[in-house]
Design a protein around this motif. Structure first.
Motif, mmCIF file in Angstrom:
data_model
loop_
_atom_site.group_PDB
_atom_site.id
_atom_site.type_symbol
_atom_site.label_atom_id
_atom_site.label_comp_id
_atom_site.label_asym_id
_atom_site.label_seq_id
_atom_site.Cartn_x
_atom_site.Cartn_y
_atom_site.Cartn_z
ATOM 1 N N UNK A 151 0.693 -1.196 -0.325
ATOM 2 C CA UNK A 151 -0.030 -0.031 0.210
ATOM 3 C C UNK A 151 1.322 1.641 0.346
ATOM 4 N N UNK A 152 1.634 1.485 1.016
ATOM 5 C CA UNK A 152 3.063 2.498 0.831
ATOM 6 C C UNK A 152 3.454 2.443 -0.742
ATOM 7 N N UNK A 153 4.043 1.415 -1.286
ATOM 8 C CA UNK A 153 4.578 1.389 -2.415
ATOM 9 C C UNK A 153 3.931 1.956 -3.540
ATOM 10 N N UNK A 154 2.001 1.646 -3.222
ATOM 11 C CA UNK A 154 1.199 1.847 -4.043
ATOM 12 C C UNK A 154 0.948 3.838 -4.057
ATOM 13 N N UNK A 155 1.842 3.628 -2.907
ATOM 14 C CA UNK A 155 1.324 5.795 -2.779
ATOM 15 C C UNK A 155 2.232 6.386 -3.060
ATOM 16 N N UNK A 156 3.138 5.597 -3.442
ATOM 17 C CA UNK A 156 4.024 6.969 -3.803
ATOM 18 C C UNK A 156 4.015 6.782 -5.730
ATOM 19 N N UNK A 157 3.910 5.646 -5.842
ATOM 20 C CA UNK A 157 3.714 5.036 -7.396
ATOM 21 C C UNK A 157 2.628 5.859 -8.280
ATOM 22 N N UNK A 158 1.131 6.487 -7.542
ATOM 23 C CA UNK A 158 0.733 7.086 -7.446
ATOM 24 C C UNK A 158 0.862 8.489 -7.738
ATOM 25 N N UNK A 159 1.734 9.283 -6.321
ATOM 26 C CA UNK A 159 2.152 10.036 -6.607
ATOM 27 C C UNK A 159 2.871 11.014 -7.940
ATOM 28 N N UNK A 160 3.593 9.701 -8.413
ATOM 29 C CA UNK A 160 3.410 10.130 -9.941
ATOM 30 C C UNK A 160 3.343 10.447 -10.919
ATOM 31 N N UNK A 161 1.610 9.964 -10.456
ATOM 32 C CA UNK A 161 0.969 9.920 -11.712
ATOM 33 C C UNK A 161 0.874 8.877 -13.082
#
Length: 293
Positions: A151-161
């Motif tokens: 979930x943390x990794x996905x949050x970071x990925x999503x922040x990059x669009x």
């Protein structure tokens, strides 16, 4: 699997600007730090529920240092050159046609592993760096920890669009979910089992998709009669005792008979201060007994 497969194109587009993949990785690292408390709390739940040996619990356990090491591992990969788009071979035919062999992403990678939460960030990081999406399947003992990490990794990925589904975790930890990955011909481009002999054998025997046969981690050290014995003891101590529970810790020691009487008693004295059990063959046992006499 359908969500992760559909997200493959989202990551492959990053090849047009290779810096984008590094931006994703850096955001993943920062997101792990930002969610450290949630991850460690989830890990405590797994530790309380786990009915496993102390060795396995040590593999399962996370703390500040281990989480920081996960973050540093991601940042270390950021520094590596991009493995995609490289011309590996090139030749020109008589008619002028140029043929190139170019490194490209594999596509959609499934990784099955057991109770090591830190493998999660390692696997996701290497897949993204190489332009691949991944779907992860963890053993039940580490599910809460890994779910929080993903979930943390996905949050970071999503922040990059970018579509966060380029990294996914299978919610089902039964054998059925592993079987579906092994048989996911329409979805999985490569299956990687990371674990013990039984897991690897099951994947090799039953997988209908391409599968990498990894090793089972047996680690040997041989002590020759011409080496510096004091240095040897320090090497063995580090290889076995720095963290006995990990899969790359030393497991088998072979000692040249010419130096066994001298080196084995010194080694035993050094290892007695650690929670390490020595299992000796008859000759090694005899050598130690003779020194006591």
């Amino acid at each position: 699997m359908e969500n992760a497969k559909a997200a493959t194109q989202s990551l492959m587009l990053c090849d047009e600007a290779k810096k984008k993949k590094n931006e994703i990785l850096e955001a993943m690292a920062q997101s792990l730090l930002a969610n450290k408390e949630d991850i460690l709390n989830a890990n405590l739940i797994d530790l309380e529920k786990a009915m496993v040996s102390d060795v396995m619990k040590d593999r399962l356990k996370l703390n500040d240092q281990r989480l920081n090491d996960m973050v540093q591992g991601i940042l270390d990969v950021v520094k590596l050159s991009d493995p995609t788009g490289k011309i590996l071979n090139e030749r020109t035919l008589e008619n002028g046609l140029v043929i190139q062999k170019v490194s490209v992403p594999l596509g959609f990678i499934a990784i099955i592993y057991e109770s090591r939460p830190n493998v999660t960030s390692d696997a996701a990081t290497l897949c993204i760096k190489s332009g691949n999406t991944c779907i992860l399947r963890i053993g039940k003992e580490a599910w809460n920890s890994v779910n929080a990490i993903v979930q943390a990794l996905q949050e970071g990925i999503e922040q990059c669009g970018v579509n966060p589904n380029i990294v996914q975790l299978i919610q089902d930890t039964t054998h059925q979910s592993a079987n579906e990955l092994m048989e996911g011909v329409a979805y999985i481009d490569l299956l990687i089992p990371r674990g013990g002999k039984n897991l690897i054998s099951r994947c090799i025997e039953h997988a209908k998709v391409p599968c990498i046969q990894t090793g089972t981690g047996i680690c040997h050290i041989y002590v020759d009669d011409e080496v510096n014995q004091d240095m040897t003891i320090k090497i063995i101590e580090n290889a076995k005792c720095s963290r006995p529970s990990v899969c790359n810790a030393e497991e088998v020691l072979l000692v040249n008979s010419k130096v066994a009487n001298d080196s084995l008693p010194k080694l035993k004295k050094q290892l007695d201060t650690y929670p390490v059990e020595l299992r000796l063959d008859d000759r090694a046992q005899k050598s130690l007994m003779e020194q006591k006499l």
